[in-house]
Design a protein around this motif. Structure first.
Motif, PDB file in Angstrom:
ATOM      1  N   LYS A   1       0.856  -1.187   0.000  1.00 41.65           N
ATOM      2  CA  LYS A   1       0.000   0.000   0.000  1.00 41.65           C
ATOM      3  C   LYS A   1       0.892   1.237   0.000  1.00 41.65           C
ATOM      4  O   LYS A   1       1.729   1.407   0.890  1.00 41.65           O
ATOM      5  N   MET A   2       0.711   2.070  -1.036  1.00 45.52           N
ATOM      6  CA  MET A   2       1.511   3.301  -1.145  1.00 45.52           C
ATOM      7  C   MET A   2       0.563   4.491  -1.297  1.00 45.52           C
ATOM      8  O   MET A   2      -0.579   4.329  -1.704  1.00 45.52           O
ATOM      9  N   THR A   3       1.064   5.661  -0.970  1.00 49.04           N
ATOM     10  CA  THR A   3       0.255   6.878  -1.095  1.00 49.04           C
ATOM     11  C   THR A   3       0.885   7.769  -2.163  1.00 49.04           C
ATOM     12  O   THR A   3       2.085   8.046  -2.106  1.00 49.04           O
ATOM     13  N   MET A   4       0.065   8.183  -3.113  1.00 54.04           N
ATOM     14  CA  MET A   4       0.592   9.057  -4.170  1.00 54.04           C
ATOM     15  C   MET A   4       0.817  10.468  -3.627  1.00 54.04           C
ATOM     16  O   MET A   4       0.157  10.889  -2.679  1.00 54.04           O
ATOM     17  N   LYS A   5       1.719  11.194  -4.270  1.00 57.28           N
ATOM     18  CA  LYS A   5       2.008  12.566  -3.836  1.00 57.28           C
ATOM     19  C   LYS A   5       0.756  13.441  -3.891  1.00 57.28           C
ATOM     20  O   LYS A   5       0.540  14.272  -3.023  1.00 57.28           O
ATOM     21  N   ASN A   6      -0.036  13.238  -4.941  1.00 54.09           N
ATOM     22  CA  ASN A   6      -1.244  14.048  -5.126  1.00 54.09           C
ATOM     23  C   ASN A   6      -2.424  13.143  -5.451  1.00 54.09           C
ATOM     24  O   ASN A   6      -2.240  12.110  -6.098  1.00 54.09           O
ATOM     25  N   PRO A   7      -3.640  13.542  -5.047  1.00 54.68           N
ATOM     26  CA  PRO A   7      -4.806  12.749  -5.454  1.00 54.68           C
ATOM     27  C   PRO A   7      -4.966  12.803  -6.975  1.00 54.68           C
ATOM     28  O   PRO A   7      -4.649  13.831  -7.595  1.00 54.68           O
ATOM     29  N   PHE A   8      -5.426  11.703  -7.570  1.00 57.63           N
ATOM     30  CA  PHE A   8      -5.704  11.675  -9.011  1.00 57.63           C
ATOM     31  C   PHE A   8      -7.218  11.702  -9.184  1.00 57.63           C
ATOM     32  O   PHE A   8      -7.925  10.806  -8.727  1.00 57.63           O
ATOM     33  N   VAL A   9      -7.735  12.755  -9.851  1.00 59.86           N
ATOM     34  CA  VAL A   9      -9.189  12.947  -9.943  1.00 59.86           C
ATOM     35  C   VAL A   9      -9.665  12.714 -11.374  1.00 59.86           C
ATOM     36  O   VAL A   9      -9.123  13.284 -12.318  1.00 59.86           O
ATOM     37  N   THR A  10     -10.674  11.847 -11.519  1.00 62.49           N
ATOM     38  CA  THR A  10     -11.281  11.573 -12.824  1.00 62.49           C
ATOM     39  C   THR A  10     -12.777  11.852 -12.723  1.00 62.49           C
ATOM     40  O   THR A  10     -13.250  12.297 -11.667  1.00 62.49           O
ATOM     41  N   SER A  11     -13.503  11.530 -13.802  1.00 61.10           N
ATOM     42  CA  SER A  11     -14.957  11.746 -13.789  1.00 61.10           C
ATOM     43  C   SER A  11     -15.644  10.881 -12.725  1.00 61.10           C
ATOM     44  O   SER A  11     -16.802  11.092 -12.413  1.00 61.10           O
ATOM     45  N   PHE A  12     -14.926   9.910 -12.137  1.00 59.68           N
ATOM     46  CA  PHE A  12     -15.517   9.023 -11.119  1.00 59.68           C
ATOM     47  C   PHE A  12     -15.250   9.439  -9.693  1.00 59.68           C
ATOM     48  O   PHE A  12     -15.868   8.944  -8.768  1.00 59.68           O
ATOM     49  N   GLY A  13     -14.228  10.269  -9.488  1.00 59.04           N
ATOM     50  CA  GLY A  13     -13.870  10.611  -8.112  1.00 59.04           C
ATOM     51  C   GLY A  13     -12.370  10.648  -7.981  1.00 59.04           C
ATOM     52  O   GLY A  13     -11.642  10.626  -8.986  1.00 59.04           O
ATOM     53  N   SER A  14     -11.934  10.687  -6.723  1.00 54.96           N
ATOM     54  CA  SER A  14     -10.535  10.976  -6.428  1.00 54.96           C
ATOM     55  C   SER A  14      -9.870   9.746  -5.815  1.00 54.96           C
ATOM     56  O   SER A  14     -10.499   9.039  -5.031  1.00 54.96           O
ATOM     57  N   MET A  15      -8.607   9.494  -6.164  1.00 55.20           N
ATOM     58  CA  MET A  15      -7.868   8.447  -5.433  1.00 55.20           C
ATOM     59  C   MET A  15      -6.443   8.886  -5.126  1.00 55.20           C
ATOM     60  O   MET A  15      -5.790   9.531  -5.933  1.00 55.20           O
ATOM     61  N   GLN A  16      -5.974   8.515  -3.951  1.00 55.76           N
ATOM     62  CA  GLN A  16      -4.600   8.849  -3.573  1.00 55.76           C
ATOM     63  C   GLN A  16      -3.854   7.633  -3.017  1.00 55.76           C
ATOM     64  O   GLN A  16      -2.644   7.534  -3.136  1.00 55.76           O
ATOM     65  N   GLU A  17      -4.607   6.701  -2.403  1.00 53.13           N
ATOM     66  CA  GLU A  17      -3.989   5.473  -1.899  1.00 53.13           C
ATOM     67  C   GLU A  17      -3.920   4.481  -3.049  1.00 53.13           C
ATOM     68  O   GLU A  17      -4.896   4.333  -3.790  1.00 53.13           O
ATOM     69  N   LYS A  18      -2.801   3.794  -3.172  1.00 56.37           N
ATOM     70  CA  LYS A  18      -2.709   2.754  -4.202  1.00 56.37           C
ATOM     71  C   LYS A  18      -2.306   1.451  -3.537  1.00 56.37           C
ATOM     72  O   LYS A  18      -1.211   1.323  -2.999  1.00 56.37           O
ATOM     73  N   GLU A  19      -3.217   0.481  -3.545  1.00 50.89           N
ATOM     74  CA  GLU A  19      -2.908  -0.864  -3.039  1.00 50.89           C
ATOM     75  C   GLU A  19      -2.706  -1.755  -4.240  1.00 50.89           C
ATOM     76  O   GLU A  19      -3.471  -1.676  -5.209  1.00 50.89           O
ATOM     77  N   PHE A  20      -1.710  -2.606  -4.192  1.00 50.15           N
ATOM     78  CA  PHE A  20      -1.467  -3.507  -5.327  1.00 50.15           C
ATOM     79  C   PHE A  20      -0.625  -4.697  -4.864  1.00 50.15           C
ATOM     80  O   PHE A  20      -0.144  -4.724  -3.731  1.00 50.15           O
ATOM     81  N   PHE A  21      -0.467  -5.661  -5.763  1.00 49.70           N
ATOM     82  CA  PHE A  21       0.357  -6.844  -5.474  1.00 49.70           C
ATOM     83  C   PHE A  21       1.596  -6.844  -6.354  1.00 49.70           C
ATOM     84  O   PHE A  21       1.544  -6.424  -7.510  1.00 49.70           O
ATOM     85  N   LEU A  22       2.682  -7.332  -5.776  1.00 56.65           N
ATOM     86  CA  LEU A  22       3.852  -7.683  -6.571  1.00 56.65           C
ATOM     87  C   LEU A  22       3.936  -9.192  -6.544  1.00 56.65           C
ATOM     88  O   LEU A  22       3.903  -9.798  -5.464  1.00 56.65           O
ATOM     89  N   LEU A  23       4.008  -9.809  -7.709  1.00 59.58           N
ATOM     90  CA  LEU A  23       4.192 -11.257  -7.762  1.00 59.58           C
ATOM     91  C   LEU A  23       5.606 -11.541  -8.243  1.00 59.58           C
ATOM     92  O   LEU A  23       6.015 -11.050  -9.307  1.00 59.58           O
ATOM     93  N   GLU A  24       6.350 -12.311  -7.440  1.00 58.77           N
ATOM     94  CA  GLU A  24       7.692 -12.740  -7.836  1.00 58.77           C
ATOM     95  C   GLU A  24       7.625 -14.240  -8.111  1.00 58.77           C
ATOM     96  O   GLU A  24       7.184 -15.004  -7.249  1.00 58.77           O
ATOM     97  N   VAL A  25       8.037 -14.645  -9.310  1.00 59.24           N
ATOM     98  CA  VAL A  25       7.993 -16.076  -9.656  1.00 59.24           C
ATOM     99  C   VAL A  25       9.426 -16.601  -9.801  1.00 59.24           C
ATOM    100  O   VAL A  25      10.306 -15.900 -10.310  1.00 59.24           O
ATOM    101  N   PHE A  26       9.661 -17.825  -9.343  1.00 59.16           N
ATOM    102  CA  PHE A  26      11.003 -18.427  -9.354  1.00 59.16           C
ATOM    103  C   PHE A  26      11.015 -19.667 -10.234  1.00 59.16           C
ATOM    104  O   PHE A  26      10.071 -20.458 -10.198  1.00 59.16           O
ATOM    105  N   ASP A  27      12.113 -19.855 -10.978  1.00 62.72           N
ATOM    106  CA  ASP A  27      12.257 -21.093 -11.754  1.00 62.72           C
ATOM    107  C   ASP A  27      13.119 -22.097 -10.977  1.00 62.72           C
ATOM    108  O   ASP A  27      13.506 -21.845  -9.833  1.00 62.72           O
ATOM    109  N   GLU A  28      13.419 -23.216 -11.612  1.00 66.75           N
ATOM    110  CA  GLU A  28      14.174 -24.288 -10.942  1.00 66.75           C
ATOM    111  C   GLU A  28      15.622 -23.900 -10.671  1.00 66.75           C
ATOM    112  O   GLU A  28      16.287 -24.521  -9.854  1.00 66.75           O
ATOM    113  N   ASP A  29      16.136 -22.856 -11.362  1.00 64.48           N
ATOM    114  CA  ASP A  29      17.528 -22.438 -11.140  1.00 64.48           C
ATOM    115  C   ASP A  29      17.644 -21.270 -10.177  1.00 64.48           C
ATOM    116  O   ASP A  29      18.738 -20.733  -9.994  1.00 64.48           O
ATOM    117  N   GLY A  30      16.521 -20.843  -9.611  1.00 65.59           N
ATOM    118  CA  GLY A  30      16.572 -19.729  -8.660  1.00 65.59           C
ATOM    119  C   GLY A  30      16.483 -18.351  -9.293  1.00 65.59           C
ATOM    120  O   GLY A  30      16.571 -17.334  -8.605  1.00 65.59           O
TER     121      GLY A  30
END
Ligand SMILES: O=C(O)CCC(=O)c1ccccc1C(=O)O
Ligand SMILES: [Mg+2]
Length: 368
Positions: free
Chosen positions: A12-41
């Protein structure tokens, strides 16, 4: 390669400024990072794009988690994959949920490029050594503020300005921008805020030599966009309406669009994004790379995509510092005179910054 292990980190990160569109405003950004590993590391990284609320597409942070954890990871874990193009085939029993799919496929692409000692750009067939970028400016509290913000980004060298519009914040605002900056490459993005009832207003856009109008009508429409395009000189660019290369084929056949905004997340991954790129190139339709307010990993994937030859217009991949106090990769992405240098290192070409990632991490799940 065999996918031996996957690590799903929730940030969860917070943007420097809110981003406003025709739907409303957002400033918090929650997301996933997926790290995938193969057989060699070796490992590869992907970033999810869906927002907390389903205002842009129907996916959310929580549906992304559900899809990745309960459906997509089980389809890949301990499986052998020869090429990332196989991933969309393997995911085909699962309908839509393109943003969840793109997260996983993106990590596999990065891993594949690293194993082959290639940059991600090379791995997908990209050619450009540097890419041209523009900036997407959210709705501002007043026009003075907007003019100030636009002036700032023009000074920084951004190659085109994209303005979010909505009913009541459109023609007058564009008029003022055009008066202040008569020559700046300018476009507007409505995020589906209008209908054909607004035809008289939409026709007035033709007075401002905009590069294009992005997604004026409903997010699932291509029929009304075709009617609208016949009545406008301003080219229509589709964003929300395009989820696949099949959607692109139909939209071009109907005459609904003259430009395509490609977002890796919205179309389910780099493989589909490349197909759309190739199809548009064949049809003489220019494309550009859209954004989802990504952190560094997602941004790095966008840079690689933009190196394909038919990315003829500047995209929305602004520099890290436009959004974040501190990005999750090193080095951060910098824009100089409106250009980003394409990294030459293997895979995405930026190192995940583990110290910063752990600071913003809410939770981590390991699959093996
Ligand atoms: O700066 C960016 O990453 C893109 C900004 C942007 O326009 C946007 C941001 C969030 C959701 C949808 C859109 C869009 O392109 O419509
Ligand atoms: Mg858009």
């Amino acid at each position: 390669m065999i996918i031996k292990k996957m690590n799903l980190r929730h940030l969860k990160m917070t943007m420097k400024n809110p981003f406003v569109t025709s739907f409303g405003s957002m400033q918090e950004k929650e997301f996933f990072l997926l790290e995938v590993f193969d057989e060699d590391g070796n490992s590869g990284w992907g970033e999810s794009a869906a927002f907390q609320a389903p205002w842009y597409t129907e996916e959310t942070v929580q549906t992304t988690l559900h899809m990745i954890r309960d459906f997509l990871i089980p389809l890949l874990l301990n499986k052998e994959i020869n090429h990332p193009d196989e991933v969309s085939e393997i995911f085909s029993p699962i309908r839509k949920n393109n943003m969840a799919k793109a997260t996983v496929e993106g990590a596999i692409w990065d891993l594949y490029a690293k194993r082959n000692k290639q940059s991600l750009a090379q791995a997908i067939g990209g050619v450009a050594k540097q890419i041209e970028v523009g900036i997407s400016i959210g709705i501002q509290t007043n026009t003075e503020k907007l003019l100030e913000v636009v002036h700032h980004y023009i000074e920084e060298g951004y190659k085109r300005i994209k303005l979010k519009i909505k009913p009541g914040y459109d023609i007058e605002v564009i008029q003022k921008l055009r008066d202040a900056f008569p020559e700046v490459p300018l476009m507007a993005d409505a995020n589906s805020a209008y209908t054909l009832q607004d035809i008289e207003l939409l026709k007035k856009l033709d007075d401002y030599h905009l590069l294009m109008i992005e997604q004026p009508l409903a997010s699932d429409d291509i029929v009304d966009h075709a009617k609208l395009q016949k009545m406008l000189n301003t080219p229509i660019c589709l964003d929300e309406s395009i989820l696949s290369v099949e959607d692109v084929r139909k939209a071009i056949e109907l005459g609904s669009t003259k430009v395509i905004n490609i977002k890796i997340a919205r179309v389910g991954g780099l493989t589909e994004a490349k197909k759309i790129h190739d199809y548009c190139m064949e049809k003489g339709i220019p494309v550009w790379c859209g954004g989802m307010l990504e952190a560094g990993i997602g941004r790095a994937h966008n840079i690689a995509l933009t190196t394909l030859p038919n990315f003829a217009l500047p995209g929305d991949t602004a520099g890290s510092s436009h959004y974040w106090e501190e990005d999750i990769i090193s080095p951060e992405i910098v824009v100089v005179d409106g250009y980003i240098e394409v990294p030459k290192g293997y895979g995405i070409g930026f190192e995940p910054n583990m110290e910063v990632i752990e600071r913003y991490m809410l939770n981590e799940i390991v699959f093996e």
